[in-house]
Design a protein around this motif. Structure first.
Motif, short mmCIF file in Angstrom:
data_model
loop_
_atom_site.label_atom_id
_atom_site.label_comp_id
_atom_site.label_asym_id
_atom_site.label_seq_id
_atom_site.Cartn_x
_atom_site.Cartn_y
_atom_site.Cartn_z
N VAL A 20 42.12 33.74 49.40
CA VAL A 20 42.59 32.40 49.02
C VAL A 20 44.05 32.29 49.46
CG1 VAL A 20 42.92 30.75 47.15
CG2 VAL A 20 41.04 32.40 47.03
N GLU A 21 44.37 31.37 50.34
CA GLU A 21 45.74 31.19 50.83
C GLU A 21 46.54 30.37 49.82
OE1 GLU A 21 45.86 29.65 54.80
OE2 GLU A 21 44.15 30.88 55.44
N THR A 22 47.78 30.81 49.55
CA THR A 22 48.60 30.13 48.55
C THR A 22 50.07 30.13 48.94
OG1 THR A 22 49.12 32.09 47.22
CG2 THR A 22 47.07 30.98 46.71
N GLU A 23 50.81 29.20 48.33
CA GLU A 23 52.27 29.21 48.34
C GLU A 23 52.71 29.26 46.89
OE1 GLU A 23 53.97 25.92 50.47
OE2 GLU A 23 52.42 26.00 52.04
N ARG A 24 53.55 30.21 46.55
CA ARG A 24 54.02 30.42 45.17
C ARG A 24 52.85 30.49 44.18
NH1 ARG A 24 59.44 30.13 44.28
NH2 ARG A 24 60.70 29.49 46.06
N CYS A 25 51.76 31.08 44.63
CA CYS A 25 50.57 31.31 43.80
C CYS A 25 50.00 30.02 43.20
CB CYS A 25 50.86 32.33 42.70
SG CYS A 25 51.13 33.99 43.33
N ALA A 26 50.16 28.91 43.90
CA ALA A 26 49.58 27.64 43.45
C ALA A 26 48.09 27.68 43.78
CB ALA A 26 50.26 26.47 44.14
N VAL A 27 47.28 28.01 42.79
CA VAL A 27 45.85 28.21 43.02
C VAL A 27 45.07 27.71 41.81
CG1 VAL A 27 45.96 30.55 42.07
CG2 VAL A 27 44.12 29.96 43.65
N ASP A 28 43.88 27.19 42.06
CA ASP A 28 42.96 26.85 40.98
C ASP A 28 42.62 28.14 40.25
OD1 ASP A 28 40.73 26.30 39.39
OD2 ASP A 28 39.89 24.88 40.82
N LEU A 29 42.83 28.17 38.93
CA LEU A 29 42.61 29.42 38.20
C LEU A 29 41.16 29.88 38.23
CD1 LEU A 29 45.01 29.03 35.15
CD2 LEU A 29 45.41 30.08 37.38
N GLY A 30 40.26 28.97 38.53
CA GLY A 30 38.87 29.36 38.69
C GLY A 30 38.65 30.31 39.85
N GLU A 31 39.64 30.38 40.75
CA GLU A 31 39.55 31.31 41.88
C GLU A 31 39.83 32.75 41.46
OE1 GLU A 31 38.53 30.62 44.78
OE2 GLU A 31 38.96 28.53 45.26
N VAL A 32 40.51 32.94 40.33
CA VAL A 32 40.94 34.29 39.96
C VAL A 32 40.43 34.75 38.59
CG1 VAL A 32 42.99 34.22 41.40
CG2 VAL A 32 43.14 33.43 39.05
N LEU A 33 40.05 33.82 37.72
CA LEU A 33 39.62 34.18 36.37
C LEU A 33 38.14 33.86 36.17
CD1 LEU A 33 42.67 32.77 34.37
CD2 LEU A 33 42.27 35.14 35.05
N ASP A 34 37.50 34.68 35.34
CA ASP A 34 36.07 34.49 35.03
C ASP A 34 35.23 34.44 36.30
OD1 ASP A 34 36.70 34.25 32.26
OD2 ASP A 34 37.22 32.16 32.57
N ARG A 35 35.53 35.34 37.22
CA ARG A 35 34.82 35.37 38.50
C ARG A 35 33.53 36.18 38.43
NH1 ARG A 35 35.72 31.98 42.34
NH2 ARG A 35 34.81 33.51 43.75
N GLY A 36 33.47 37.17 37.53
CA GLY A 36 32.30 38.06 37.50
C GLY A 36 32.13 38.75 38.85
N ALA A 37 33.25 39.10 39.47
CA ALA A 37 33.21 39.52 40.87
C ALA A 37 33.25 41.03 41.07
CB ALA A 37 34.40 38.89 41.62
N PHE A 38 33.57 41.80 40.04
CA PHE A 38 33.70 43.24 40.25
C PHE A 38 32.33 43.85 40.56
CE2 PHE A 38 33.78 47.70 39.01
CZ PHE A 38 34.90 48.13 39.72
N ASP A 39 32.25 44.59 41.65
CA ASP A 39 31.00 45.18 42.13
C ASP A 39 31.18 46.69 42.22
OD1 ASP A 39 28.77 46.05 43.49
OD2 ASP A 39 28.83 44.46 45.01
N LEU A 40 30.61 47.40 41.27
CA LEU A 40 30.77 48.85 41.23
C LEU A 40 30.17 49.51 42.47
CD1 LEU A 40 31.67 51.39 39.76
CD2 LEU A 40 29.49 51.37 38.52
N ASP A 41 29.05 48.99 42.97
CA ASP A 41 28.44 49.58 44.16
C ASP A 41 29.38 49.50 45.36
OD1 ASP A 41 26.13 50.21 42.78
OD2 ASP A 41 25.12 48.34 43.31
N ARG A 42 30.09 48.37 45.50
CA ARG A 42 31.02 48.23 46.62
C ARG A 42 32.17 49.24 46.48
NH1 ARG A 42 35.81 46.18 48.08
NH2 ARG A 42 36.32 45.39 46.00
N ILE A 43 32.67 49.39 45.24
CA ILE A 43 33.77 50.33 45.01
C ILE A 43 33.34 51.76 45.33
CG2 ILE A 43 35.27 51.34 43.25
CD1 ILE A 43 36.07 48.53 44.22
N LEU A 44 32.10 52.11 45.00
CA LEU A 44 31.61 53.46 45.29
C LEU A 44 31.49 53.71 46.79
CD1 LEU A 44 28.94 53.86 42.47
CD2 LEU A 44 31.13 55.05 42.66
#
Length: 340
Positions: free
Chosen positions: A203-227
């Motif tokens: 997500v491209e930003t200036e001064r971290c101006a971002v929709d918080l839906g892009e960073v919070l409550d994403r359910g994005a952590f993937d243990l298989d990818r990390i392994l």
């Protein structure tokens, strides 16, 4: 020329509804990124917006003098600090104790955000949520969000293994400060990020101006990818820090404004290539407001933050973090700016 953390809680809003045993686990977002990338700017945006949730926020910083806590927006709630050690190693036990304490206050907040020091390897931090039984039972790692500095990322990947690790382990990457690079350089930075981590959302930003839906409550952590990235992720800690990066913390009472500005600009020009991060709260003689100064390399900015509170000690605190810094020169220059 310049002119311009702790645990806290966002004030009460609508609580999240939990509909299943799985959803009752508290989601945790790990906010990481190299020194000066913009993590605290993003954290302040989260704490300031009316998003309808309460977040417990844990802030860890590098150096014996706490600055980040005072750079985070005011909160009336409880504040903790984890200083003079990195969350992924020397104060990791403190992180576990804080998380265990927070879990006993169920219902007081909806989620947890952990802002790591800029030198943290995110792997051992994430590992905490799988290796500690109590933490694993009551929390859910939602996403690792890495803030990167579009202007300086390429150099940091070359000389700082932590910067590459932070990109490699990210689920979401905020490509910050895109206004400081041209289109060609931005394309090179994005290509480098994707070469390291082709699955991360950028997500491209200036001064971290971002929709918080892009960073919070994403359910994005993937243990298989990390392994796949780190096969021994669930086995044991095996990371190390760049021991050549060190910090100096400077403290005083009131400072003389004109000598201070002249010295900071001179010091950052002379030692700028070696300065990874500079940040401070300054008490200027005769000034009723606190002055915040921040910098990365030779880019420095500052502004008035707020009035000094009646019960607050007027105290100047300034931290330089970098490699091969001339600590003696920095200390001497700082001392020469003290108000009589």
């Amino acid at each position: 020329m310049i002119d311009r953390p702790a645990v806290g809680f966002v004030r009460d809003k609508e609580p999240l509804s939990m509909t299943s045993a799985a959803s009752s686990a508290i989601p945790v977002t790990v906010l990481t990124g190299y020194l000066g990338a913009g993590k605290t700017t993003l954290l302040n945006r989260i704490l300031s917006e009316d998003h309808g949730k309460k977040y417990a926020v844990i802030v860890n910083e590098f150096g014996e003098v706490g600055i980040d806590n005072d750079l985070v927006v005011d909160t009336d709630e409880e504040i903790f600090e984890m200083n003079n050690g990195c969350i992924c190693c020397t104060v990791r036990g403190d992180l576990i104790r804080i998380l265990e304490g927070l879990m006993k206050r169920k219902g007081k907040f909806d989620a947890v955000i952990i802002e790591t020091t800029g030198l943290a390897d995110p792997a051992p931090v994430a590992q905490t949520f799988f290796m500690d039984d109590e933490v694993r039972a009551k929390t859910r790692l939602d996403a690792i969000v890495t803030v990167v500095d579009a202007k300086n990322l390429m150099a940091r990947i070359e000389d700082s293994p932590e910067a590459e690790d932070q990109v490699a382990f990210a689920d979401v990457i905020l490509l910050n400060k895109v206004d400081l690079v041209d289109a060609e350089e931005l394309a090179r930075v994005k290509a480098e990020i994707l070469a390291i981590n082709p699955q991360a959302r950028i997500v491209e930003t200036e001064r971290c101006a971002v929709d918080l839906g892009e960073v919070l409550d994403r359910g994005a952590f993937d243990l298989d990818r990390i392994l796949l990235v780190e096969p021994e992720f669930l086995v044991a800690d095996h990371h190390s820090h760049d021991e050549t990066v060190k910090s100096i913390s400077l403290e005083a009472g009131d400072m003389e404004p004109e000598p201070f500005f002249e010295w900071v600009n001179r010091a950052t020009q002379e030692q700028g290539p070696n300065i990874r991060r500079m940040k401070g709260i300054i008490a200027f003689k005769g000034d009723p407001e606190r002055y915040v100064v921040q910098g990365v390399h030779m880019i420095v900015e500052g502004n008035h933050q707020r009035d000094w509170k009646p019960d607050e000690e007027r105290r100047t605190r300034l931290v330089f973090i970098g490699r091969d810094l001339d600590f003696a020169a920095l200390k001497a220059g700082f001392e020469a700016c003290k108000a009589a």
